[in-house]
Every structure is written in structure tokens, then in C-alpha cells.
Scaffold this motif. Structure first.
Motif, PDB file in Angstrom:
ATOM      1  N   TRP A  21     -13.986 -10.227  74.902  1.00  0.00           N
ATOM      2  CA  TRP A  21     -12.909 -10.628  73.993  1.00  0.00           C
ATOM      3  C   TRP A  21     -13.424 -11.545  72.899  1.00  0.00           C
ATOM      4  O   TRP A  21     -14.472 -12.182  73.040  1.00  0.00           O
ATOM      5  N   SER A  23     -11.743 -14.597  70.532  1.00  0.00           N
ATOM      6  CA  SER A  23     -10.558 -15.444  70.410  1.00  0.00           C
ATOM      7  C   SER A  23     -10.642 -16.271  69.142  1.00  0.00           C
ATOM      8  O   SER A  23     -11.606 -17.000  68.923  1.00  0.00           O
ATOM      9  N   ARG A  25      -8.938 -19.299  67.580  1.00  0.00           N
ATOM     10  CA  ARG A  25      -8.060 -20.397  68.007  1.00  0.00           C
ATOM     11  C   ARG A  25      -7.438 -21.037  66.771  1.00  0.00           C
ATOM     12  O   ARG A  25      -8.118 -21.664  65.972  1.00  0.00           O
ATOM     13  N   HIS A  38      -3.538 -18.832  69.970  1.00  0.00           N
ATOM     14  CA  HIS A  38      -4.749 -18.044  69.780  1.00  0.00           C
ATOM     15  C   HIS A  38      -4.378 -16.622  69.336  1.00  0.00           C
ATOM     16  O   HIS A  38      -3.381 -16.077  69.802  1.00  0.00           O
ATOM     17  N   THR A  40      -6.159 -13.210  69.814  1.00  0.00           N
ATOM     18  CA  THR A  40      -7.277 -12.745  70.637  1.00  0.00           C
ATOM     19  C   THR A  40      -7.368 -11.224  70.619  1.00  0.00           C
ATOM     20  O   THR A  40      -6.347 -10.547  70.766  1.00  0.00           O
ATOM     21  N   ILE A  42      -8.817  -8.190  72.766  1.00  0.00           N
ATOM     22  CA  ILE A  42      -9.400  -7.752  74.038  1.00  0.00           C
ATOM     23  C   ILE A  42     -10.065  -6.408  73.757  1.00  0.00           C
ATOM     24  O   ILE A  42      -9.413  -5.458  73.322  1.00  0.00           O
ATOM     25  N   ILE A  50      -9.261 -13.051  85.276  1.00  0.00           N
ATOM     26  CA  ILE A  50      -8.837 -14.339  84.722  1.00  0.00           C
ATOM     27  C   ILE A  50      -7.968 -15.070  85.739  1.00  0.00           C
ATOM     28  O   ILE A  50      -7.112 -14.456  86.393  1.00  0.00           O
ATOM     29  N   TYR A  52      -6.044 -18.709  85.292  1.00  0.00           N
ATOM     30  CA  TYR A  52      -5.800 -19.973  84.586  1.00  0.00           C
ATOM     31  C   TYR A  52      -5.153 -20.960  85.540  1.00  0.00           C
ATOM     32  O   TYR A  52      -3.956 -21.241  85.447  1.00  0.00           O
ATOM     33  N   GLU A  57       0.019 -19.717  80.490  1.00  0.00           N
ATOM     34  CA  GLU A  57      -0.276 -18.958  79.274  1.00  0.00           C
ATOM     35  C   GLU A  57       0.793 -17.898  79.053  1.00  0.00           C
ATOM     36  O   GLU A  57       1.182 -17.204  80.005  1.00  0.00           O
ATOM     37  N   VAL A  59       1.412 -14.478  76.670  1.00  0.00           N
ATOM     38  CA  VAL A  59       0.598 -13.529  75.903  1.00  0.00           C
ATOM     39  C   VAL A  59       1.520 -12.459  75.328  1.00  0.00           C
ATOM     40  O   VAL A  59       2.253 -11.797  76.078  1.00  0.00           O
ATOM     41  N   TYR A  85       3.659 -11.067  78.467  1.00  0.00           N
ATOM     42  CA  TYR A  85       3.641 -11.559  79.846  1.00  0.00           C
ATOM     43  C   TYR A  85       3.362 -13.048  79.834  1.00  0.00           C
ATOM     44  O   TYR A  85       2.666 -13.551  78.958  1.00  0.00           O
ATOM     45  N   LEU A  95      -7.411  -8.065  83.419  1.00  0.00           N
ATOM     46  CA  LEU A  95      -6.855  -7.651  82.131  1.00  0.00           C
ATOM     47  C   LEU A  95      -7.756  -6.552  81.563  1.00  0.00           C
ATOM     48  O   LEU A  95      -8.973  -6.725  81.469  1.00  0.00           O
ATOM     49  N   CYS A 106      -1.653 -15.610  71.992  1.00  0.00           N
ATOM     50  CA  CYS A 106      -1.648 -16.353  73.256  1.00  0.00           C
ATOM     51  C   CYS A 106      -1.295 -17.816  73.003  1.00  0.00           C
ATOM     52  O   CYS A 106      -1.779 -18.417  72.039  1.00  0.00           O
ATOM     53  N   HIS A 118     -14.390 -18.516  80.127  1.00  0.00           N
ATOM     54  CA  HIS A 118     -14.099 -18.402  81.557  1.00  0.00           C
ATOM     55  C   HIS A 118     -15.326 -18.740  82.386  1.00  0.00           C
ATOM     56  O   HIS A 118     -16.442 -18.331  82.038  1.00  0.00           O
ATOM     57  N   TYR A 124     -10.503 -21.470  83.042  1.00  0.00           N
ATOM     58  CA  TYR A 124     -10.834 -22.377  81.949  1.00  0.00           C
ATOM     59  C   TYR A 124     -10.801 -23.799  82.503  1.00  0.00           C
ATOM     60  O   TYR A 124      -9.805 -24.196  83.111  1.00  0.00           O
TER      61      TYR A 124
HETATM   62  C1  9YT Z   1      -5.243 -12.847  77.186  1.00  0.00           C
HETATM   63  C2  9YT Z   1      -6.334 -13.782  77.532  1.00  0.00           C
HETATM   64  O1  9YT Z   1      -6.137 -14.749  78.213  1.00  0.00           O
HETATM   65  N1  9YT Z   1      -7.532 -13.471  77.028  1.00  0.00           N
HETATM   66  C3  9YT Z   1      -8.693 -14.295  77.201  1.00  0.00           C
HETATM   67  C4  9YT Z   1      -8.968 -15.170  76.006  1.00  0.00           C
HETATM   68  C5  9YT Z   1      -7.899 -16.204  75.778  1.00  0.00           C
HETATM   69  N2  9YT Z   1      -6.666 -15.648  75.395  1.00  0.00           N
HETATM   70  C6  9YT Z   1      -8.338 -17.139  74.664  1.00  0.00           C
HETATM   71  O2  9YT Z   1      -9.102 -18.057  74.918  1.00  0.00           O
HETATM   72  O3  9YT Z   1      -7.859 -16.955  73.559  1.00  0.00           O
END
Ligand code: 9YT
Length: 129
Positions: A21, A23, A25, A38, A40, A42, A50, A52, A57, A59, A85, A95, A106, A118, A124
Motif C-alpha cells: 500500500w 498512504s 497522510r 489518510h 491510501t 491498496i 492488519i 490496529y 479506524e 475506511v 467499514y 485486506l 482512512c 505495520h 501500528y
Molecule cells: C486500510 C488500511 O488500514 N490500510 C493500511 C494503511 C493505512 N490506511 C494508512 O496508514 O494509511
């Protein structure tokens, strides 16, 4: 008031690119909003596990197609543009972008600092600026 454009973030330290991915930010912890925001991508054909455990989060998919599978019970939810979600229970998940790159908006609480990737468990860490 804060005004930012995606084009101002691409190629800067606020863009994080991984194998699965990328991202961008847009709002971070240091912006003081209480959440991070974010944009992002994918990547098609990838699967990311993942968890968290330190964040909630939400999304919202605006482009592409894929799915999310909950590790706990194997439930699979298809994702396409217009699907949201929210991981309100810190659900561990897989994912996958199965048909096209997915572009996801996100929101994280607590907010990310911008340095997060990750760890081996899909987590995270809680980081300070
Ligand atoms: C959907 C998700 O969690 N993807 C991983 C990256 C995360 N969204 C990010 O750090 O932007």
C-alpha cells in the motif's frame, strides 16, 4: 484553518510507500485535530494482515474493488466504491485488493504521526511526534 491538496503530499515525507500500500497522510497528530486522515492506495493483488490494537479506524472506499476478511470468524465482506467499514472493535483482518487498486479514505483515532508502518503482527505502534 488547514487547507491541503493531495498533490502537496505526494513525494514528501507524508507519503509512505510499502509493497502492499501507499498512504498519503493528509492530517496528522501534530495538526491537533484528534484524528488523522489518510488517502491510501491498496495495491491490486496484495493481501495485508492488519490489527490496529492501539487505534480505531474508519475506511471509506472511493475507487477499486476488494474484500476484508475477519480473522476471528472468517467472515468476508466485499468492498467497492461507496463501501465503508469501521474497526470499532480492533478487529484483526486480512485486506485484499482483488480486482483493482483500492483507494481508501482512512481516519485513525488516536491520530497517526505519519511514521507508522505495520509491525510483524500488523500493528501500528503508538508513536509520539
Ligand atoms: C486500510 C488500511 O488500514 N490500510 C493500511 C494503511 C493505512 N490506511 C494508512 O496508514 O494509511
Amino acid at each position: 484553518m488547514i487547507v491541503r491538496k493531495l498533490e502537496d503530499i505526494i513525494g514528501t515525507e507524508n507519503e509512505t510507500d510499502t509493497e502492499n500500500w501507499t498512504s498519503r497522510r493528509i492530517l496528522l497528530k501534530k495538526d491537533g485535530m484528534g484524528f488523522s486522515l489518510h488517502d491510501t492506495i491498496i495495491k491490486l493483488g496484495t493481501e495485508t494482515t492488519i490489527w490496529y490494537k492501539n487505534h480505531v479506524e474508519a475506511v471509506y472506499c472511493i475507487e477499486g474493488e476488494g474484500e476484508i476478511e475477519l480473522v476471528e470468524d472468517g467472515t468476508v465482506y466485499p468492498i467497492k466504491a461507496g463501501t465503508m467499514y469501521a474497526l470499532d472493535g480492533h478487529e484483526k483482518h486480512h485486506l485484499r485488493a482483488t480486482k483493482a487498486d483500492m483507494r481508501m479514505i482512512c481516519v485513525f483515532n488516536p491520530p497517526c504521526t505519519g511514521k507508522e508502518v505495520h509491525d510483524e503482527n500488523g500493528v501500528y505502534p503508538l508513536l509520539e511526534d
